[in-house]
Scaffold this motif. Structure first.
Motif, PDB file in Angstrom:
ATOM      1  N   LYS A 180       0.831  -1.206   0.000  1.00  0.00           N
ATOM      2  CA  LYS A 180       0.000   0.000   0.000  1.00  0.00           C
ATOM      3  C   LYS A 180       0.863   1.253   0.000  1.00  0.00           C
ATOM      4  CE  LYS A 180      -4.243  -1.503   2.384  1.00  0.00           C
ATOM      5  NZ  LYS A 180      -5.090  -1.273   3.582  1.00  0.00           N
ATOM      6  N   GLU A 181       1.902   1.243   0.829  1.00  0.00           N
ATOM      7  CA  GLU A 181       2.745   2.427   0.944  1.00  0.00           C
ATOM      8  C   GLU A 181       3.553   2.677  -0.327  1.00  0.00           C
ATOM      9  OE1 GLU A 181       5.085   2.004   4.506  1.00  0.00           O
ATOM     10  OE2 GLU A 181       3.559   3.001   5.711  1.00  0.00           O
ATOM     11  N   THR A 182       4.003   1.623  -0.985  1.00  0.00           N
ATOM     12  CA  THR A 182       4.786   1.799  -2.211  1.00  0.00           C
ATOM     13  C   THR A 182       3.902   1.998  -3.437  1.00  0.00           C
ATOM     14  OG1 THR A 182       4.881  -0.619  -2.508  1.00  0.00           O
ATOM     15  CG2 THR A 182       6.715   0.441  -1.319  1.00  0.00           C
ATOM     16  N   ASP A 230      -3.564   1.911   7.008  1.00  0.00           N
ATOM     17  CA  ASP A 230      -3.069   2.678   5.866  1.00  0.00           C
ATOM     18  C   ASP A 230      -1.552   2.782   5.832  1.00  0.00           C
ATOM     19  OD1 ASP A 230      -5.681   3.248   4.941  1.00  0.00           O
ATOM     20  OD2 ASP A 230      -5.859   4.876   6.413  1.00  0.00           O
ATOM     21  N   THR A 231      -0.902   2.640   6.998  1.00  0.00           N
ATOM     22  CA  THR A 231       0.552   2.768   7.059  1.00  0.00           C
ATOM     23  C   THR A 231       1.149   1.607   7.835  1.00  0.00           C
ATOM     24  OG1 THR A 231       0.533   4.060   9.109  1.00  0.00           O
ATOM     25  CG2 THR A 231       0.350   5.281   7.031  1.00  0.00           C
TER      26      THR A 231
END
Length: 368
Positions: free
Chosen positions: A201-203, A280-281
């Protein structure tokens, strides 16, 4: 089916290309099984003992000899008076004082003989209480030997025969090793898949999946199956390390352990994906998982018996999956319990596995 196999292959390629994960998967269970059983122990050894011998008799010397002959105790000193012994206890040099009164051996045959006094430093309640019990048992065994030799007759302690079933050596490591295997599965099969998804998700790489016609159930299986395989691999390493290093092999069937492990791995990996889907993170996911892992460790019977907890917390543990796997592991490992006898625990784990994996697929928000 071909799509699922490609997704699984992709996950293994990602793991292999990671310079850290393959080493972690192999080294982590080995190091945990080699180090932690020696550290996470409730055994109390080398209890510091000082003896106040006012009797100077054969019996008192025999008690002192038995105290000094075992590694459960460290005999620091034999002093003439209680004040000197108490000073050593207050300074923290010793943990237990044994006070043998004057004319103790001479009065053993009387109707009301003099008694040996045992005082313990209970600042550390566990060490104090267990140390006192160890000393009491050693003194009682010595006195029983003397009574038999002198023909005084059997004591109450001789009339009751103690048998330690399932763990006759009272080795606390045998109690903790199955729990450590469970902690390994929690960390490997819950943390890794969750961090994998949150990392994507972060990338932004997960967006490439979102625009494909791939359905969410296939995507979830593609994420979970590699970690199911890794979980079985880690469990196998832990079982063989426990056998090779601690001579601990399951009394029951290995099949029962692997069946329970399969249900538990399904449960924890599904649980990890659910947490990843709502995070989310990476930081958010790790804090949430750490919160739940602390609850699992402290309230599932890993470290302390559930029966010792307050009633309300015992009710809470009914909703914790590790509780049921812990009971299965210890029962199969130490008692040889069968699947038929533990069917309730297997059934509950099966319900948890189905529930969390369904939630993992449902909570994945795919944007086509």
């Amino acid at each position: 089916m071909r799509t699922l196999l490609i997704l699984i292959q992709k996950e293994f390629l990602q793991i292999r290309r990671n310079s850290f994960l393959p080493r972690l998967i192999i080294a982590f269970p080995i190091m945990i099984m080699l180090v932690m059983p020696w550290i996470t122990t409730m055994d109390v050894r080398h209890v510091g003992v000082v003896v106040t011998d006012s009797d100077h008799s054969t019996v008192s010397r025999r008690i002192i000899s038995h105290i000094g002959a075992t590694d459960w105790f460290t005999l620091h000193d034999v002093v003439p008076d209680y004040v000197t012994a108490l000073r050593q206890l207050e300074q923290g040099d010793v943990d237990v004082i044994i006070e043998i009164p004057q004319h103790f051996e001479r009065d053993m045959t009387l109707a009301q003989p003099k008694s040996i006094s045992i005082s313990a430093n209970s600042v550390n309640a566990t060490k104090g209480s267990l140390g006192m019990q160890y000393v009491l048992q050693t003194v009682a065994r010595t006195l029983n030997e003397v009574r038999i030799e002198q023909g005084i007759g059997a004591s109450v302690a001789e009339l009751a025969v103690v048998q330690n079933r399932y763990n006759p050596t009272l080795n606390y490591r045998h109690y903790m090793i199955p729990a450590l295997m469970i902690m390994l599965l929690i960390l490997i099969c819950c943390f890794l898949p969750a961090l994998n998804i949150v990392g994507e998700k972060e990338t932004g790489t997960i967006e490439q999946i979102n625009v494909t016609p791939l359905d969410k159930f296939t995507f979830t299986l593609g994420k979970l199956i590699p970690y199911w395989i890794i979980g079985f691999f880690v469990l196998t390493i832990a079982i063989f390390v426990a056998w090779a290093v601690y001579d601990l092999w399951p009394i029951g069937a290995l099949g029962a352990i692997y069946l329970a492990a399969m249900l538990f791995i399904f449960t924890m990996s599904g649980f990890g994906i659910v947490l990843a889907n709502i995070s989310d993170t990476m930081q958010q996911a790790m804090f949430v998982m750490f919160f739940f892992v602390m609850i699992f460790v402290l309230m599932s019977g890993l470290m302390t018996p559930i029966e010792s907890m307050p009633y309300w917390s015992q009710t809470v543990t009914l909703f914790l999956p590790p509780r049921y796997f812990i009971e299965i592991m210890r029962s199969v490992y130490l008692k040889g319990t069968t699947i038929a006898e533990l069917w309730h625990n297997f059934a509950v784990l099966g319900v948890f596995a189905a529930l969390f994996n369904l939630l993992a697929a449902v909570t994945y928000k795919k944007q086509a």
